[in-house]
Scaffold this active site. Sequence first.
Site, PDB file in Angstrom:
ATOM      1  N   SER A 113       0.805  -1.214   0.000  1.00 23.78           N
ATOM      2  CA  SER A 113       0.000   0.000   0.000  1.00 23.78           C
ATOM      3  C   SER A 113       0.843   1.272   0.000  1.00 23.78           C
ATOM      4  CB  SER A 113      -0.977  -0.021   1.177  1.00 23.78           C
ATOM      5  OG  SER A 113      -1.879   1.056   1.104  1.00 23.78           O
ATOM      6  N   HIS A 114       0.792   2.024   1.089  1.00 19.50           N
ATOM      7  CA  HIS A 114       1.440   3.328   1.186  1.00 19.50           C
ATOM      8  C   HIS A 114       2.857   3.224   1.733  1.00 19.50           C
ATOM      9  CE1 HIS A 114      -0.494   2.194   4.879  1.00 19.50           C
ATOM     10  NE2 HIS A 114       0.257   3.035   5.561  1.00 19.50           N
ATOM     11  N   ASP A 277      -2.146   6.698  -3.398  1.00 18.51           N
ATOM     12  CA  ASP A 277      -0.982   6.048  -2.807  1.00 18.51           C
ATOM     13  C   ASP A 277      -0.441   4.922  -3.678  1.00 18.51           C
ATOM     14  OD1 ASP A 277      -3.127   4.292  -2.374  1.00 18.51           O
ATOM     15  OD2 ASP A 277      -2.220   3.500  -0.548  1.00 18.51           O
ATOM     16  N   ASP A 279      -0.833   1.628  -3.974  1.00 14.90           N
ATOM     17  CA  ASP A 279      -1.689   0.669  -4.664  1.00 14.90           C
ATOM     18  C   ASP A 279      -3.028   1.247  -5.079  1.00 14.90           C
ATOM     19  OD1 ASP A 279      -2.688   0.840  -2.052  1.00 14.90           O
ATOM     20  OD2 ASP A 279      -3.395  -1.227  -2.055  1.00 14.90           O
ATOM     21  N   ASP A 281      -5.511   2.844  -3.306  1.00 16.03           N
ATOM     22  CA  ASP A 281      -6.730   2.767  -2.498  1.00 16.03           C
ATOM     23  C   ASP A 281      -6.909   3.936  -1.528  1.00 16.03           C
ATOM     24  OD1 ASP A 281      -4.830   2.049  -0.615  1.00 16.03           O
ATOM     25  OD2 ASP A 281      -5.768   0.148  -0.064  1.00 16.03           O
ATOM     26  N   ARG A 282      -5.927   4.826  -1.443  1.00 15.61           N
ATOM     27  CA  ARG A 282      -6.050   5.982  -0.553  1.00 15.61           C
ATOM     28  C   ARG A 282      -6.075   7.268  -1.365  1.00 15.61           C
ATOM     29  NH1 ARG A 282      -3.223   4.738   5.122  1.00 15.61           N
ATOM     30  NH2 ARG A 282      -3.418   2.483   5.100  1.00 15.61           N
ATOM     31  N   LYS A 376     -11.255   0.196  -0.352  1.00 17.49           N
ATOM     32  CA  LYS A 376     -11.247   1.648  -0.484  1.00 17.49           C
ATOM     33  C   LYS A 376     -10.677   1.996  -1.844  1.00 17.49           C
ATOM     34  CE  LYS A 376      -7.203   1.715   2.639  1.00 17.49           C
ATOM     35  NZ  LYS A 376      -7.363   0.418   3.318  1.00 17.49           N
ATOM     36  N   ARG A 496      -0.415   5.055  17.025  1.00 13.16           N
ATOM     37  CA  ARG A 496      -1.260   6.119  16.488  1.00 13.16           C
ATOM     38  C   ARG A 496      -2.108   6.684  17.624  1.00 13.16           C
ATOM     39  NH1 ARG A 496      -0.155   5.449  11.212  1.00 13.16           N
ATOM     40  NH2 ARG A 496      -0.506   3.458  10.134  1.00 13.16           N
TER      41      ARG A 496
END
Length: 541
Positions: A113-114, A277, A279, A281-282, A376, A496
């Site tokens: 991903s990111h 991002d 892949d 999805d963001r 997403k 987080r």
Amino acid sequence: MQVTTIPTRPIPGQKPGTSGLRKKVRVFQEPHFLENFVQAIFDCAPELAGGTLVLGGDGRWFNERAIQTILKMAAGNGVGRVVVGRNGLLSTPAASNLIRELKAAGGIILSASHNPGGPEGDFGVKFNIANGGPAPEKVTEAIHARTQGITEYRRAEVPDLDLATLGETRLGELTVEVVDPVEAYARLMQRLFDFDAIRDLFRSGFRMRFDAMSAVTGPYAKRILEDMLGAPEGTVVNATPLPDFGGHHPDPNLVHCAALVALMNGPDAPDLGAASDGDGDRNLIHGPGLFVAPSDSLALLAANAHLAPGYAGGLKGVARSMPTSAAVDRVAAKLGIPCFETPTGWKFFGNLLDAGMATLCGEESAGTGSDHVREKDGLWAVLLWLNVLAKRRQSVPEIVRRHWAEFGRNYYSRHDYEALDAGIAQALVRDLRAKLPALPGRRLGEETVTLADDFAYRDPVDGSFSEHQGIRIGFRSGARVVFRLSGTGTEGATLRVYLERYEPVRIDEDTQAFLAPLVALAEEVAEIKKRTGRTGPDVIT
């Protein structure tokens, strides 16, 4: 075609996280590591035997090599058909769409991903089930259990396939089809959005900058925004996917999209800034001089979705992850539709979407989507924003501020403490969890604690139960702080801290200044500086 059975032994560390198995590239390159995990998927998904598998990834380092390995293992495990994106590319939402469109038995998506790419970066493998969404916990737990007892894997001894040329190839009983990674996804977007209205918006002189971050969304954005919608050439920048993302950290936030953010806060800002991002999805949404936080974006899209043809009939419901701000809750209340609060991870939205209980979903980590796929979808969110802008003919700041004036503003921020020593981070959370029973009624600064728990979720569709999904501390004022260890990193641990305070009238305050008292309370109760040695977060969004 010869199929070889290769002896192996269990390899520690193959437990999937929130979005599949993520490790450093060098770990996946170790002997048998990738093969063990992929064989565990085949062993735990018997529906793939004789069925269709969708395969692709974000083009990061090791993507093509891994795809060649998986194709040979698919042939060795009796898969009937594999549909793979040209050059091994498929964005995560496009893969989800293909699984659904082809009625495939599932899909394997190669991405972290990111997370950063390159030979020293990260890699990931995720299994998606037949609804197009990430495998639920019962499946990922079975895959992990299989990796702990695996003794062999199967592979066809065949040459590497040509992934650059569209068309079909036979590997024994397996058919491999290389497809255009963009085509089916673009058709879906045409059904959902008013492309004529968006074309008129661009013809009117509307300016946009889309940063693909040298990641997989580049070809999708070029095809749809520039070729199909008529945005001027050059609207999409960093459009060529690169194995190391061009040195970018492909996370669409204010830190890693610094050039785009500077442009949008400058004197010649275009009308819309957006990014996606690694892949696809963001998303990041930025108007001239105003960043639209993901939680606010979800609420605004829910309030305006009816302007797009695909959502003109209204929303069945909305859903958000627990750490995401409650801004969308207020929209749902006005619309008279349910709002579901789930743990973090898109897989928790799948049952709600499949059951027709929700239409739009979102997470504070820049992920927004709908029932069009089961992931997403970054470019989808940008296109919905364009549809709203085309219909309302107001600027991004004007739309946002009118929304806040109507609903009030949920001031919200996430503070990330990255690459912490895992033992220290886990002890911090463990000790904080132990404090929870004594917190209700206690004064912290100017606040009184009214809620202190570790979030647990009972799925309203299948009754499954998930616990330890994040520590929540709520106050009498309505403010809250949430603590959670991320499941998407590959090194150490990321803590987080989510901070939220609702304000019905003062809607133009500086977010970090407005939340500063909550930051101090979070530090007091969790002792972050004392325990980690960090003077502040690494990333603030």
